[in-house]
Design an enzyme around this catalytic site. Structure first.
Site, PDB file in Angstrom:
ATOM      1  CG  ASP A   1      -4.673   1.196 -12.320  1.00 28.31           C
ATOM      2  OD1 ASP A   1      -3.743   0.883 -13.071  1.00 28.31           O
ATOM      3  OD2 ASP A   1      -4.559   1.223 -11.083  1.00 28.31           O
TER       4      ASP A   1
ATOM      5  CD  GLU B   1     -10.289   9.980 -11.207  1.00 25.41           C
ATOM      6  OE1 GLU B   1      -9.524  10.921 -11.482  1.00 25.41           O
ATOM      7  OE2 GLU B   1     -11.452  10.130 -10.797  1.00 25.41           O
TER       8      GLU B   1
ATOM      9  CB  SER C   1       2.664  -1.686  -5.990  1.00 22.51           C
ATOM     10  OG  SER C   1       1.592  -1.336  -5.157  1.00 22.51           O
TER      11      SER C   1
ATOM     12  CG  LEU D   1      -1.824  -1.249   1.303  1.00 21.90           C
ATOM     13  CD1 LEU D   1      -2.631  -1.224   2.596  1.00 21.90           C
ATOM     14  CD2 LEU D   1      -2.755  -1.335   0.099  1.00 21.90           C
ATOM     15  CG  HIS D   2       0.968   3.407  -3.292  1.00 18.59           C
ATOM     16  ND1 HIS D   2      -0.092   4.167  -3.694  1.00 18.59           N
ATOM     17  CD2 HIS D   2       1.064   2.374  -4.172  1.00 18.59           C
ATOM     18  CE1 HIS D   2      -0.619   3.641  -4.788  1.00 18.59           C
ATOM     19  NE2 HIS D   2       0.061   2.540  -5.095  1.00 18.59           N
ATOM     20  CG  LEU D   3       1.211   8.602   0.615  1.00 22.92           C
ATOM     21  CD1 LEU D   3       1.942   9.920   0.417  1.00 22.92           C
ATOM     22  CD2 LEU D   3       0.543   8.566   1.990  1.00 22.92           C
ATOM     23  N   GLY D   4      -1.613   6.509  -2.566  1.00 23.55           N
ATOM     24  CA  GLY D   4      -2.753   6.410  -3.487  1.00 23.55           C
ATOM     25  C   GLY D   4      -3.853   5.547  -2.871  1.00 23.55           C
ATOM     26  CG  HIS D   5      -3.249   1.370  -2.203  1.00 22.77           C
ATOM     27  ND1 HIS D   5      -1.909   1.140  -2.385  1.00 22.77           N
ATOM     28  CD2 HIS D   5      -3.875   0.647  -3.162  1.00 22.77           C
ATOM     29  CE1 HIS D   5      -1.722   0.315  -3.386  1.00 22.77           C
ATOM     30  NE2 HIS D   5      -2.902  -0.002  -3.900  1.00 22.77           N
TER      31      HIS D   5
ATOM     32  CD  GLN E   1      -8.177  -1.753 -12.126  1.00 24.32           C
ATOM     33  OE1 GLN E   1      -7.464  -2.708 -12.383  1.00 24.32           O
ATOM     34  NE2 GLN E   1      -8.046  -1.071 -11.004  1.00 24.32           N
TER      35      GLN E   1
HETATM   36  O1  PAF Z   1      -5.992  -1.957  -9.266  1.00 24.92           O
HETATM   37  C1  PAF Z   1      -5.641  -2.993  -8.670  1.00 24.92           C
HETATM   38  O2  PAF Z   1      -4.877  -2.971  -7.704  1.00 24.92           O
HETATM   39  C2  PAF Z   1      -6.163  -4.328  -9.160  1.00 24.92           C
HETATM   40  O3  PAF Z   1      -6.295  -4.347 -10.535  1.00 24.92           O
HETATM   41  C3  PAF Z   1      -7.478  -4.753  -8.479  1.00 24.92           C
HETATM   42  C4  PAF Z   1      -8.612  -3.784  -8.802  1.00 24.92           C
HETATM   43  C5  PAF Z   1      -7.275  -4.817  -6.973  1.00 24.92           C
HETATM   44  C6  PAF Z   1      -7.904  -6.137  -8.963  1.00 24.92           C
HETATM   45  O4  PAF Z   1      -6.950  -7.105  -8.692  1.00 24.92           O
END
Ligand code: PAF
Length: 283
Positions: free
Chosen positions: A152, A150, A188, A33-37, A155
């Site tokens: 991703d 955002e 990451s 995990l980083h600051l984005g999370h 995604q």
């Molecule tokens: O963005 C991510 O970290 C991954 O693609 C996700 C959404 C957790 C799915 O594995």
């Protein structure tokens, strides 16, 4: 904070919350995990009564020869971070828990069109892998809200489309990219970069900003801007997969002087590390 490794424990915990009429936000992650999370978790904490975070490095979204085996796994460190971030529950399943039939024989979710362009073109099957694991998480957590970053961007559109097509009762919320001091989008995978590569990585955001300025002031066409930007990054030592100006709503090619709500997306390699980034542009 509860740390849960199995589906039964997860289902029991969330059904307890439901019985108490608590709303639930899910932040799916692959850990490290980083600051984005942390910004997603803050968004989740502000939105719902309960926040659940999943940590699972999902093998089926990695292609052959990609970095699945190398992907950083830092569970203990992540749990410390999540405890401090006031998360209610962490779900950290092992492979068998999410893929009881194995990863080859598993049922897959495929989201058409949007999965096949940009990153999907260079990483065939990637978005199907993402959609499948996110669906498994949605079915078992049954969140009211789910938060995605955002960085991703493609995604986020894949997941929104899946939710809309499959009529899932979950609201998808997205939050802006969090950047390092040098402009590099947090990821990451940044941990793979050595010092000179880290310095070079700042050029990606600079190229995005320069392209955005050129779009605003003219007179270059979008095609010229894309080509100049990709050439510039190549000259600096990147291997560029795409540098593309698209419509923000569906990532279709943007037409000069017609589309106004745009996004510039880039995927480029520095050495063995693939980085993606984007910048939203309103004309
Ligand atoms: O963005 C991510 O970290 C991954 O693609 C996700 C959404 C957790 C799915 O594995």
């Amino acid at each position: 904070m509860e740390t849960i490794f199995d589906l039964k424990g997860l289902r029991d915990a969330v059904s307890g919350w439901r019985n108490e009429c608590n709303s639930i936000a899910l932040v799916p992650t692959m850990g490290n995990l980083h600051l984005g999370h942390l910004s997603l978790i803050e968004g989740a904490n502000n939105r719902a009564d309960r926040t659940a975070v999943s940590i699972f490095v999902n093998p089926i979204q990695f292609g052959q020869g990609e970095d699945y085996e190398l992907y950083p796994s830092t569970l203990e460190q992540d749990l410390d971070i999540l405890r401090d971030a006031n998360v209610d529950l962490v779900f950290a399943p092992n492979l068998e828990e999410l893929y009881p039939a194995g990863i080859e024989a598993d049922t897959r979710i495929t989201v058409p069109d949007i999965s096949d362009i940009l990153c999907g073109e260079f990483r065939p099957g990637h978005f199907s892998g993402v959609a499948t694991v996110v669906m498994k998480l949605f079915l078992n957590v049954q969140p009211d809200y789910a938060f995605f970053g955002e960085k991703d961007y493609q995604q986020t559109l894949v997941i929104k489309r899946m939710v809309s097509d499959l009529l899932l009762p979950v609201e998808i919320l997205t939050l802006p990219i969090v950047r390092e001091k040098n402009g590099l989008a947090m990821s990451s995978r940044n941990g793979y970069l050595n010092e000179p590569q880290k310095q070079l990585s700042s050029e990606i955001y600079k190229a995005l900003e320069k392209a955005a300025t050129m779009m605003k002031v003219g007179p270059s066409s979008f095609e010229e801007i894309e080509k100049n930007s990709a050439d510039l990054l190549e000259e600096l030592g990147f291997k560029v997969e795409y540098f593309s100006i698209r419509r923000r709503r569906d990532l279709k090619l943007a037409a000069d002087a017609v589309d106004k709500s745009l996004i510039i997306l880039v995927a480029a390699w520095i050495g063995d590390t693939r980085l993606i980034d984007n910048l939203q542009v309103d004309l």
